[in-house]
Design an enzyme around this catalytic site. Structure first.
Site, short mmCIF file in Angstrom:
data_model
loop_
_atom_site.label_atom_id
_atom_site.label_comp_id
_atom_site.label_asym_id
_atom_site.label_seq_id
_atom_site.Cartn_x
_atom_site.Cartn_y
_atom_site.Cartn_z
N GLY A 1 40.85 43.69 47.97
CA GLY A 1 41.50 43.59 48.38
C GLY A 1 42.53 43.76 47.55
O GLY A 1 42.84 43.39 46.70
N ARG B 1 35.99 48.56 48.84
CA ARG B 1 35.75 47.58 48.26
C ARG B 1 34.03 47.82 47.87
O ARG B 1 33.08 47.83 48.11
CB ARG B 1 34.99 46.05 49.27
CG ARG B 1 36.19 44.99 49.51
CD ARG B 1 35.90 43.77 50.08
NE ARG B 1 36.80 43.61 50.40
CZ ARG B 1 37.68 42.74 49.95
NH1 ARG B 1 37.66 42.44 48.71
NH2 ARG B 1 38.43 42.17 50.41
N ASP C 1 37.42 40.01 40.86
CA ASP C 1 36.22 39.13 39.92
C ASP C 1 34.89 40.86 40.41
O ASP C 1 34.02 40.89 39.57
CB ASP C 1 35.06 38.52 40.95
CG ASP C 1 34.06 37.88 40.19
OD1 ASP C 1 35.03 37.70 39.23
OD2 ASP C 1 33.29 37.75 39.87
N THR D 1 44.79 39.25 43.04
CA THR D 1 44.15 38.46 43.84
C THR D 1 45.27 37.75 44.31
O THR D 1 45.71 36.95 43.94
CB THR D 1 42.48 37.74 43.84
OG1 THR D 1 42.14 37.39 45.26
CG2 THR D 1 42.75 36.83 42.60
N ILE D 2 45.57 37.48 45.73
CA ILE D 2 46.57 36.63 46.76
C ILE D 2 44.54 34.98 46.33
O ILE D 2 45.99 33.92 46.35
CB ILE D 2 46.60 37.29 47.68
CG1 ILE D 2 45.29 37.25 49.16
CG2 ILE D 2 47.56 38.01 48.09
CD1 ILE D 2 45.29 36.65 49.95
N ASP D 3 43.77 34.68 46.11
CA ASP D 3 43.37 33.81 46.56
C ASP D 3 42.69 33.18 44.82
O ASP D 3 42.93 32.20 45.47
CB ASP D 3 41.48 34.26 46.79
CG ASP D 3 41.60 35.02 47.57
OD1 ASP D 3 42.44 34.83 48.48
OD2 ASP D 3 40.50 35.66 47.90
N ASP E 1 41.59 33.38 42.51
CA ASP E 1 40.16 32.13 42.08
C ASP E 1 39.71 32.58 41.11
O ASP E 1 38.70 32.76 41.04
CB ASP E 1 39.35 32.16 43.11
CG ASP E 1 39.27 33.74 44.06
OD1 ASP E 1 40.14 34.43 43.16
OD2 ASP E 1 38.38 33.56 44.74
N ARG F 1 39.28 32.88 50.47
CA ARG F 1 38.03 32.63 50.07
C ARG F 1 37.30 31.29 50.19
O ARG F 1 37.26 30.38 51.28
CB ARG F 1 36.95 33.46 49.20
CG ARG F 1 37.31 35.05 49.64
CD ARG F 1 36.47 35.72 48.89
NE ARG F 1 36.35 37.50 48.77
CZ ARG F 1 35.97 38.23 49.24
NH1 ARG F 1 34.81 37.80 50.63
NH2 ARG F 1 36.48 39.59 49.34
N ARG G 1 48.15 38.87 52.96
CA ARG G 1 48.37 40.16 51.64
C ARG G 1 49.51 41.07 51.71
O ARG G 1 49.05 42.24 50.78
CB ARG G 1 46.82 40.88 52.13
CG ARG G 1 45.40 39.83 51.09
CD ARG G 1 44.28 40.71 50.91
NE ARG G 1 44.44 41.50 51.27
CZ ARG G 1 43.14 42.48 51.97
NH1 ARG G 1 42.28 41.41 51.94
NH2 ARG G 1 43.27 43.42 52.37
#
Ligand code: F6P
Length: 342
Positions: free
Chosen positions: A10, A71, A102, A125-127, A129, A171, A275
């Site tokens: 992403g 992806r 990841d 990543t915006i996440d 994580d 996520r 995003r």
């Protein structure tokens, strides 16, 4: 030195800042850089563009990625992995800087371990994580986007005495939800790390209304789990890395709150808005620093590493240690937020 750079997974604000920094650092050392198009797909198809230091100088403020992203997972098929290795030789690459989350970095790690391909990783990543790094670029810009949206939603929620349920990405980690919840003075923050009891959320909203706050803001993670229902998603589709595509819990939460409290409730899913856009100053600086250090690792021949933010420093960590483990939200932040969630 001939280096390639790719962006996978992403997209997020700051990718172009990394590309610019990698190209400039390699150029300053007398090397050249090419960009592989659309993540690992470009490595499989040997599809690339030359990247020049002057032309890429202008891309810093642009959101997204000038190289495109996908992806695509070469490890879905062993022939594709061989193809990537063969293309490295054909293109005469001395290094590959993979910018990704990841999944993208997991591929870079395996290519280094299995094929000794000279890869270096940059976490994005915006996440937020990814383990091994304190923050990922893209996260700060995303938080500002969510904050702007919720500041606007608040005025209409207040006028109509409504509850607004805001579904955000992230996520299976609640970083975006918790941080934006704090930044937006949310009344409830529902994250994947703690199972959500909607009865308790409804009680809290009724209590707050009774004590004088006529509207409510509920932030919910797309990956939050509801007591008795678990994960709530619209589609059961999976991507090439086997991840379920999330989204849809916000409308379920709004429906239940409306029914059980009698308060008029609406839902907004911010989705891919989170995003987009130009990176914040923080993300521009972090992305640029990571790009410089990734290129320096490549120039030194220090492969199989990922650059990471630790405190104020950029360090190098083994890719194999950095991937495969999701970093969930630290309880400390929820604990701090809890002072305002009563
Ligand atoms: O990992 C970034 C992310 O934006 C997640 O927060 C979200 O679940 C996912 O990507 C959405 O992916 P896609 O762009 O494939 O819909």
């Amino acid at each position: 030195m001939k280096a390639a750079v790719l962006t996978g997974g992403g997209d997020c604000p700051g990718l172009n800042a990394v590309i610019r920094a990698v190209v400039r650092t390699i150029h300053n050392a007398g090397g050249e850089t090419i960009g592989l198009i659309e993540g690992w797909r470009g490595a499989i198809e040997a599809n690339f563009v030359p990247l020049n230091a002057m032309e890429t100088d202008e891309i810093l403020p642009r959101g997204g990625t000038i190289l495109g992203s996908s992806r695509t997972n070469p490890y879905k098929n062993p022939e594709l992995v061989d193809q990537v290795a063969a293309n490295f030789a054909t293109l005469g690459l001395d290094a590959l800087v993979a910018i990704g989350g990841d999944d993208t970095l997991g591929v870079a790690s395996k290519l280094y371990n299995d094929h000794k391909l000279p890869t270096v990783g940059v976490p994005k990543t915006i996440d937020n994580d990814l383990s091994s790094t304190d923050f990922t670029f893209g996260f700060d810009t995303c938080l500002n986007t969510v904050m702007d949206a919720v500041d606007k939603l608040r005025t209409t929620a207040e006028s109509h005495r409504r509850v607004m349920v805001v579904e955000v990405m992230g996520r299976h980690a609640g970083w975006i939800t918790c941080f934006s919840g704090i930044a937006c003075a949310a009344d409830a923050i529902l994250v994947p790390e703690r199972e959500t009891d909607l009865d308790a959320v409804c009680e809290l909203l009724k209590r707050r209304r009774a004590s004088g706050k006529p509207y409510g803001i509920v932030m919910v993670s797309e990956g939050a789990k509801l007591k008795g229902e678990g994960l709530v998603t619209k589609a059961a589709k999976k991507d090439e890395f086997g991840h379920v595509m999330l989204g849809g819990i916000g409308s379920r939460v709004a429906e239940v709150i409306g029914e059980r409290t009698g308060i008029e409730t609406r839902e907004v899913t911010l989705g891919h808005l989170q995003r987009g856009g130009s990176p914040s100053a923080y993300d521009r600086v972090l992305a640029t620093r990571l790009g410089i250090h990734a290129a320096r690792l490549a120039l030194k021949g220090d492969f199989g590493k990922m650059v990471a933010l630790r405190g104020l420093k950029i360090v190098a960590v083994p890719l194999a240690e950095a991937v495969g483990e999701m970093r969930t939200l630290s309880e400390d932040f929820l604990d701090e937020a809890s002072e305002f969630l009563r």
